[in-house]
Design a protein around this motif. Structure first.
Motif, PDB file in Angstrom:
ATOM      1  N   PHE A  15       0.824  -1.210   0.000  1.00  0.00           N
ATOM      2  CA  PHE A  15       0.000   0.000   0.000  1.00  0.00           C
ATOM      3  C   PHE A  15       0.857   1.258   0.000  1.00  0.00           C
ATOM      4  O   PHE A  15       0.466   2.282  -0.565  1.00  0.00           O
ATOM      5  CB  PHE A  15      -0.909   0.015   1.228  1.00  0.00           C
ATOM      6  CG  PHE A  15      -1.975  -1.052   1.215  1.00  0.00           C
ATOM      7  CD1 PHE A  15      -2.352  -1.660   0.035  1.00  0.00           C
ATOM      8  CD2 PHE A  15      -2.596  -1.447   2.384  1.00  0.00           C
ATOM      9  CE1 PHE A  15      -3.330  -2.646   0.014  1.00  0.00           C
ATOM     10  CE2 PHE A  15      -3.582  -2.417   2.383  1.00  0.00           C
ATOM     11  CZ  PHE A  15      -3.942  -3.018   1.191  1.00  0.00           C
ATOM     12  N   ASN A  50       1.658   4.722  -6.684  1.00  0.00           N
ATOM     13  CA  ASN A  50       1.683   4.494  -8.125  1.00  0.00           C
ATOM     14  C   ASN A  50       2.874   5.207  -8.749  1.00  0.00           C
ATOM     15  O   ASN A  50       3.507   6.078  -8.136  1.00  0.00           O
ATOM     16  CB  ASN A  50       0.378   4.980  -8.775  1.00  0.00           C
ATOM     17  CG  ASN A  50      -0.813   4.114  -8.383  1.00  0.00           C
ATOM     18  OD1 ASN A  50      -0.725   2.889  -8.362  1.00  0.00           O
ATOM     19  ND2 ASN A  50      -1.935   4.744  -8.064  1.00  0.00           N
ATOM     20  N   GLU A  63     -11.513   3.714  -0.837  1.00  0.00           N
ATOM     21  CA  GLU A  63     -10.138   3.243  -0.660  1.00  0.00           C
ATOM     22  C   GLU A  63      -9.852   2.782   0.763  1.00  0.00           C
ATOM     23  O   GLU A  63      -8.962   1.943   0.981  1.00  0.00           O
ATOM     24  CB  GLU A  63      -9.151   4.339  -1.057  1.00  0.00           C
ATOM     25  CG  GLU A  63      -9.180   5.561  -0.171  1.00  0.00           C
ATOM     26  CD  GLU A  63      -8.104   6.573  -0.542  1.00  0.00           C
ATOM     27  OE1 GLU A  63      -7.327   6.289  -1.477  1.00  0.00           O
ATOM     28  OE2 GLU A  63      -8.040   7.639   0.096  1.00  0.00           O
ATOM     29  N   CYS A  78      -7.180  -8.167   0.203  1.00  0.00           N
ATOM     30  CA  CYS A  78      -6.877  -7.091  -0.746  1.00  0.00           C
ATOM     31  C   CYS A  78      -5.434  -6.641  -0.582  1.00  0.00           C
ATOM     32  O   CYS A  78      -4.934  -6.510   0.542  1.00  0.00           O
ATOM     33  CB  CYS A  78      -7.820  -5.895  -0.533  1.00  0.00           C
ATOM     34  SG  CYS A  78      -9.551  -6.226  -0.881  1.00  0.00           S
ATOM     35  N   ARG A  79      -4.789  -6.398  -1.700  1.00  0.00           N
ATOM     36  CA  ARG A  79      -3.451  -5.827  -1.722  1.00  0.00           C
ATOM     37  C   ARG A  79      -3.369  -4.844  -2.884  1.00  0.00           C
ATOM     38  O   ARG A  79      -4.331  -4.705  -3.659  1.00  0.00           O
ATOM     39  CB  ARG A  79      -2.370  -6.910  -1.820  1.00  0.00           C
ATOM     40  CG  ARG A  79      -2.253  -7.543  -3.180  1.00  0.00           C
ATOM     41  CD  ARG A  79      -1.301  -8.732  -3.190  1.00  0.00           C
ATOM     42  NE  ARG A  79      -0.054  -8.530  -2.494  1.00  0.00           N
ATOM     43  CZ  ARG A  79       1.049  -8.000  -3.029  1.00  0.00           C
ATOM     44  NH1 ARG A  79       1.014  -7.591  -4.314  1.00  0.00           N
ATOM     45  NH2 ARG A  79       2.162  -7.883  -2.344  1.00  0.00           N
ATOM     46  N   HIS A  80      -2.251  -4.154  -3.013  1.00  0.00           N
ATOM     47  CA  HIS A  80      -2.100  -3.115  -4.039  1.00  0.00           C
ATOM     48  C   HIS A  80      -0.897  -3.418  -4.910  1.00  0.00           C
ATOM     49  O   HIS A  80       0.152  -3.860  -4.426  1.00  0.00           O
ATOM     50  CB  HIS A  80      -1.939  -1.746  -3.386  1.00  0.00           C
ATOM     51  CG  HIS A  80      -1.489  -0.670  -4.337  1.00  0.00           C
ATOM     52  ND1 HIS A  80      -2.284  -0.188  -5.354  1.00  0.00           N
ATOM     53  CD2 HIS A  80      -0.316   0.010  -4.432  1.00  0.00           C
ATOM     54  CE1 HIS A  80      -1.630   0.746  -6.025  1.00  0.00           C
ATOM     55  NE2 HIS A  80      -0.439   0.878  -5.494  1.00  0.00           N
ATOM     56  N   PHE A 107      -6.019  -2.586  -6.980  1.00  0.00           N
ATOM     57  CA  PHE A 107      -5.078  -1.464  -6.943  1.00  0.00           C
ATOM     58  C   PHE A 107      -5.817  -0.178  -6.580  1.00  0.00           C
ATOM     59  O   PHE A 107      -7.032  -0.056  -6.763  1.00  0.00           O
ATOM     60  CB  PHE A 107      -4.367  -1.303  -8.287  1.00  0.00           C
ATOM     61  CG  PHE A 107      -5.298  -1.148  -9.459  1.00  0.00           C
ATOM     62  CD1 PHE A 107      -5.720   0.103  -9.882  1.00  0.00           C
ATOM     63  CD2 PHE A 107      -5.765  -2.268 -10.144  1.00  0.00           C
ATOM     64  CE1 PHE A 107      -6.583   0.242 -10.957  1.00  0.00           C
ATOM     65  CE2 PHE A 107      -6.624  -2.143 -11.210  1.00  0.00           C
ATOM     66  CZ  PHE A 107      -7.039  -0.876 -11.625  1.00  0.00           C
ATOM     67  N   PHE A 108      -5.054   0.802  -6.057  1.00  0.00           N
ATOM     68  CA  PHE A 108      -5.555   2.147  -5.796  1.00  0.00           C
ATOM     69  C   PHE A 108      -5.396   2.993  -7.061  1.00  0.00           C
ATOM     70  O   PHE A 108      -4.443   2.806  -7.832  1.00  0.00           O
ATOM     71  CB  PHE A 108      -4.787   2.809  -4.648  1.00  0.00           C
ATOM     72  CG  PHE A 108      -4.990   2.147  -3.317  1.00  0.00           C
ATOM     73  CD1 PHE A 108      -6.175   2.316  -2.617  1.00  0.00           C
ATOM     74  CD2 PHE A 108      -3.997   1.364  -2.762  1.00  0.00           C
ATOM     75  CE1 PHE A 108      -6.365   1.707  -1.390  1.00  0.00           C
ATOM     76  CE2 PHE A 108      -4.172   0.759  -1.534  1.00  0.00           C
ATOM     77  CZ  PHE A 108      -5.361   0.925  -0.845  1.00  0.00           C
ATOM     78  N   TYR A 148     -10.443   2.314  -4.504  1.00  0.00           N
ATOM     79  CA  TYR A 148      -9.720   1.061  -4.654  1.00  0.00           C
ATOM     80  C   TYR A 148     -10.510   0.193  -5.617  1.00  0.00           C
ATOM     81  O   TYR A 148     -11.735   0.062  -5.498  1.00  0.00           O
ATOM     82  CB  TYR A 148      -9.574   0.345  -3.312  1.00  0.00           C
ATOM     83  CG  TYR A 148      -8.881  -0.989  -3.410  1.00  0.00           C
ATOM     84  CD1 TYR A 148      -7.499  -1.081  -3.472  1.00  0.00           C
ATOM     85  CD2 TYR A 148      -9.611  -2.177  -3.446  1.00  0.00           C
ATOM     86  CE1 TYR A 148      -6.859  -2.308  -3.574  1.00  0.00           C
ATOM     87  CE2 TYR A 148      -8.976  -3.411  -3.542  1.00  0.00           C
ATOM     88  CZ  TYR A 148      -7.603  -3.463  -3.605  1.00  0.00           C
ATOM     89  OH  TYR A 148      -6.976  -4.685  -3.711  1.00  0.00           O
TER      90      TYR A 148
END
Length: 532
Positions: A276, A280, A309, A318-320, A413-414, A420
């Motif tokens: 997290f 990006n 989010e 959940c992961r990013h 992903f965010f 999210y």
């Protein structure tokens, strides 16, 4: 003891009526504490009359009248003597009395012989992701969904940290939202200009009601997120006889089980939180307007499910993965799911843990060479004729394969704009994204050759063929190609035309034909192959 055992056994005989009048015995009072009452004699059931023995059925004498013999035959004709006769009676009844749009009157036997439809995207052990070590934050969403908390409990929970201080008021507001429109068809989706905030609230509310499980949310929404209305059985039946068994098995797996073929991954919570923190990439952050436009396209095409989010931090599923961007002149902005870049040596990225052994092989590398050979063969057989070239693009081909719902949070992903996104379609950048499209690419290439011999396709797709612009006044080629054993041309020994398929280079169809007639047939065959 006087009399011993015989004295105990010699008890006065009591009828059933006398027992009912006397009420419960002493032993029954050990189990029932309610006071006993006597039943009046008038309320007792009268005794049943004695049973009458049945008399044997008389047989007809040999000299019985002819009328009685006909009556016996009628009785026997009315009996169902076999299963075949019973089925015929039920079918006749169903045809005579059932309506055109009503359900069948005769029900189907629910037994072992009934063939059940194959489940769509079933949960499987080879498609799962979760955090190993749980803490209070990772169980707060199931606790909110349980309904056991009151306002005092929520006030205490929101004092734990700032993120819960933001989440609890939003959760209380989402409690009154009707989420049923999520599993209804999205009408006029193509006209959507931006992500609908109310739809985000509905998905966020349902995500909490599902206990923070992306798998349950995706199955609740269904529709295009799982291709629920796709004619899977029909597609497989139409292509089975024309493609190799290996490609057929891969397509069947992608359509019914989702992709990837295998990914069962458990991660420590500290590693998940570090994903997290990566955020990006700069190529993504420097184009906020184009990012919002691209994410709106992903949402309206049901490739993602956008959520608030804050919810991702409280779900162990959940992961990013960092997002990048490719911005080229005269081309649409493309978002890249970067599952390979590490900021630290011990970072966990999905491309390192996703197996590829059971995926379809990638074979599009020699497509351009084979296409160039097709052009040369046309020049060998028709040295003075104009060779027409055509190109087609399969839009969003990598997005057609759907993730198994159990992995939608693993590939999420965010977007750096407060949302999210649960990934429901294959992402551009995964180490297995090209493998999911390969069996479809080879199938389209094979069918495009077969369908060129099918009459009526040009008329069927005339609407699309009329959109094509043809180049006029093309000069006659001045260079003559010579044939050889490797390039014999496109005519057999009897002078018949040997059709060549549309060469599929990833998502681009490369077509070559010697005249306008054959190009029209090849274009129509390619359209039919893509939408088979």
């Amino acid at each position: 003891a006087v009399g011993g055992t015989e004295a105990v056994l010699r008890q006065p005989s009591r009828t059933i009526a006398s027992i009912e009048v006397a009420g419960p015995t002493r032993n029954s009072r050990r189990f029932f504490s309610a006071p006993t009452t006597r039943v009046p004699q008038s309320l007792l059931r009268p005794p049943r009359p004695p049973a009458i023995s049945l008399q044997p059925r008389p047989t007809l004498p040999n000299n019985a009248p002819h009328v009685e013999e006909e009556a016996v035959n009628v009785i026997h004709d009315r009996l169902i003597r076999s299963t075949k006769q019973a089925t015929k009676v039920l079918d006749d009844y169903n045809v005579k009395y059932s309506g055109a749009d009503s359900a069948p009157i005769v029900t189907t036997l629910q037994g072992k012989k009934r063939k059940r439809e194959r489940a769509i995207m079933p949960p499987r052990l080879t498609a799962s992701y979760r955090v190993i070590d749980l803490n209070f934050e990772l169980v707060i969403l199931p606790l909110c969904a349980s309904g056991f908390l009151d306002l005092d409990d929520y006030r205490a929970i929101e004092q734990v940290n700032r993120r819960l201080l933001r989440l609890i008021p939003k959760h209380l507001r989402w409690c009154n939202i009707d989420t049923s429109p999520l599993h209804e068809p999205r009408l006029n989706y193509a006209d959507q200009q931006s992500i609908d905030p109310h739809r985000v609230d509905m998905a966020s509310a349902q995500f909490i009601r599902c206990g923070g499980d992306p798998d349950r949310l995706v199955r609740f929404c269904a529709q295009e997120f799982t291709l629920a209305h796709l004619d899977r059985k029909g597609i497989l039946q139409r292509i089975k006889e024309h493609i190799p068994t290996e490609d057929y098995d891969q397509i069947e797996r992608i359509l019914y089980d989702g992709c990837p073929a295998e990914l069962s991954f458990e991660e420590e919570n500290q590693s998940r939180l570090r994903s997290f923190e990566r955020g990006n990439q700069p190529t993504y952050l420097r184009h906020p307007t184009k990012v919002l436009k691209a994410m709106n396209k992903e949402d309206k095409n049901s490739h993602v499910i956008p959520l608030d989010e804050d919810l991702a931090f409280f779900s162990p599923f959940c992961r990013h993965t960092p997002q990048g961007g490719i911005d080229k002149p005269s081309k649409s902005f493309r978002i890249v799911w970067d599952g390979s870049t590490k900021q630290r040596h011990d970072d966990v990225v999905l491309n390192d843990v996703t197996p590829t052994e059971k995926e379809a092989p990638i074979t599009f590398g020699d497509t351009e060479r084979r296409f160039d050979k097709d052009i040369y063969d046309y020049r060998v057989s028709f040295p003075t004729a104009t060779t027409y070239l055509g190109f087609g693009d399969v839009a969003s081909c990598f997005k057609f394969p759907r993730f198994n719902p159990g992995l939608s949070g693993a590939f999420g992903f965010f977007d750096s704009h407060g949302l999210y996104h649960l990934a429901t379609s294959m992402v551009f950048g995964s180490t297995v994204s090209a493998n999911q499209w390969e069996p479809f690419r080879r199938t389209i290439e094979t069918l495009s050759k077969i369908f060129q011999d099918t009459d009526g396709l040009v008329e069927k797709h005339q609407h699309y063929l009329d959109m094509i612009q043809w180049e006029e006044n093309v000069p006659v080629p001045s260079v003559i190609a010579k044939g050889c054993a490797m390039c014999p041309g496109v005519l057999d020994n009897e002078g018949n035309h040997i059709t060549r398929p549309a060469r599929m280079y990833v998502d681009d169809a490369l077509l070559a034909a010697v005249n306008r007639y054959w190009m029209m047939r090849k274009l129509a065959a390619t359209i039919e192959a893509i939408f088979c």
